[in-house]
Design an enzyme around this catalytic site. Structure first.
Site, mmCIF file in Angstrom:
data_model
loop_
_atom_site.group_PDB
_atom_site.id
_atom_site.type_symbol
_atom_site.label_atom_id
_atom_site.label_comp_id
_atom_site.label_asym_id
_atom_site.label_seq_id
_atom_site.Cartn_x
_atom_site.Cartn_y
_atom_site.Cartn_z
ATOM 1 N N ILE A 25 0.843 -1.203 0.000
ATOM 2 C CA ILE A 25 0.000 0.000 0.000
ATOM 3 C C ILE A 25 0.877 1.252 0.000
ATOM 4 C CG2 ILE A 25 -1.595 1.334 1.444
ATOM 5 C CD1 ILE A 25 -2.881 -1.342 2.286
ATOM 6 N N SER A 26 2.050 1.170 0.642
ATOM 7 C CA SER A 26 2.927 2.348 0.790
ATOM 8 C C SER A 26 3.246 2.986 -0.549
ATOM 9 C CB SER A 26 4.250 1.935 1.444
ATOM 10 O OG SER A 26 4.012 1.258 2.636
ATOM 11 N N ASP A 64 -8.457 3.129 -6.263
ATOM 12 C CA ASP A 64 -8.800 3.768 -7.542
ATOM 13 C C ASP A 64 -10.080 3.149 -8.118
ATOM 14 O OD1 ASP A 64 -6.399 5.232 -7.364
ATOM 15 O OD2 ASP A 64 -5.297 3.519 -8.150
ATOM 16 N N HIS A 100 -0.687 3.683 -9.890
ATOM 17 C CA HIS A 100 -1.429 4.353 -8.816
ATOM 18 C C HIS A 100 -0.853 5.739 -8.518
ATOM 19 C CE1 HIS A 100 -3.803 4.975 -5.225
ATOM 20 N NE2 HIS A 100 -2.700 5.159 -4.506
#
Ligand SMILES: NC(=O)C1=CN([C@@H]2O[C@H](COP(=O)(O)OP(=O)(O)OC[C@H]3O[C@@H](n4cnc5c(N)ncnc54)[C@H](O)[C@@H]3O)[C@@H](O)[C@H]2O)C=CC1
Ligand SMILES: O=C([O-])CC(=O)C(=O)O
Length: 234
Positions: free
Chosen positions: A33-34, A66, A93
């Site tokens: 996720i970072s 998203d 992303h």
């Protein structure tokens, strides 16, 4: 502040966490996720590669937020429940690398003109909107928790043998490898080993072709930056 600005802080943290995973849990499924995800996923892959334990079926960049934003914002435009307006999002992303494929959604494909332009911009920059609004106090915490749980549940269903679990995620991908872009988000079928099948992106509208054209060079830079960081690390 863009996601790329987070590189200097997060690159070494992610590299060191990946090295620890490679040492103590080399078979783990890793959900990154970072930010910047476009670079941190290649950092994890390159770190595990150095240790000789990289399995591309087990590494995922979480781009689900998203997908969640696309459904939510399209639902608002169409005055429909977001559950009825799922949208595939491909690319990466961050800003221009986020490519929502509205033309493939039966509900959203008719959105055009200025409404379309504004919708795409909001999907691409929704995360930045939150970061600006929180003014140094972090990012989209609750919606990320929702998105993280959604992706984790999908992966667990695939690992448990459920068939037909398909969702976009940023993985080691052959789709644009010939252009030097070896990580890409597209619909991925999740199975007992993790990545079971990477789907092609399918037919695009003329607007989406342009979005993809803007995405690819930026994504390439982000991926190369991640790889170069690991190559320069001792
Ligand atoms: N993939 C996505 O869609 C999204 C990604 N993010 C990213 O998730 C990350 C976290 O975001 P927030 O929770 O808003 O940030 P935050 O600043 O609220 O929290 C970061 C946490 O990391 C901890 N931390 C700092 N250094 C550490 C280290 N060396 N080892 C372990 N933990 C450490 C801090 O103590 C803090 O609790 C950021 O990189 C952000 O950009 C956030 C939202 C969406
Ligand atoms: O930009 C950030 O740090 C948060 C993020 O990725 C998002 O909300 O999509």
């Amino acid at each position: 502040m863009t996601r790329d600005d987070l590189f200097n802080t997060n690159a070494s943290i992610v590299r060191d966490l990946a090295a620890a995973i490679g040492r103590v849990a080399p078979d783990a499924h890793i959900l990154v996720i970072s930010n910047p995800v476009n670079s941190t996923v290649p950092i994890v892959a390159a770190t595990l590669e150095k240790q000789g334990v990289f399995d591309p079926r087990r590494l995922f960049g979480v781009t689900t937020l998203d997908v969640v934003r696309s459904a939510r914002f399209s639902g608002e435009v169409l005055n429909k429940d977001p559950a009825s307006t799922p949208i595939t999002v491909v690319g990466g992303h961050s800003g221009p690398t986020i490519v929502p494929l509205l033309s493939q959604s039966p509900a959203a494909k008719g959105i055009s003109g200025e409404v379309y332009q504004k919708l795409v911009h909001r999907i691409q920059y929704g995360g930045d909107e939150v970061v600006k609004a929180k003014d140094g106090a972090g990012s989209a915490t609750l919606s990320m928790a929702f998105a993280g749980a959604k992706f984790t549940n999908a992966l667990l269903r695939g690992l448990n043998g459920e068939k037909g679990v398909v969702t976009p995620t940023f993985v080691k991908s052959p789709l644009y490898e010939s252009q030097g872009i070896d990580f890409f988000s597209s619909d991925v079928e999740l199975g007992p080993e993790g990545v079971a099948k990477i789907h092609p992106i399918g037919p695009l509208s003329a607007e989406e072709e342009k979005l993809l054209e803007a995405c690819l060079p930026e994504l390439k830079k982000n991926i190369e930056k991640g790889k170069a960081f690991v190559a320069q690390s001792a």
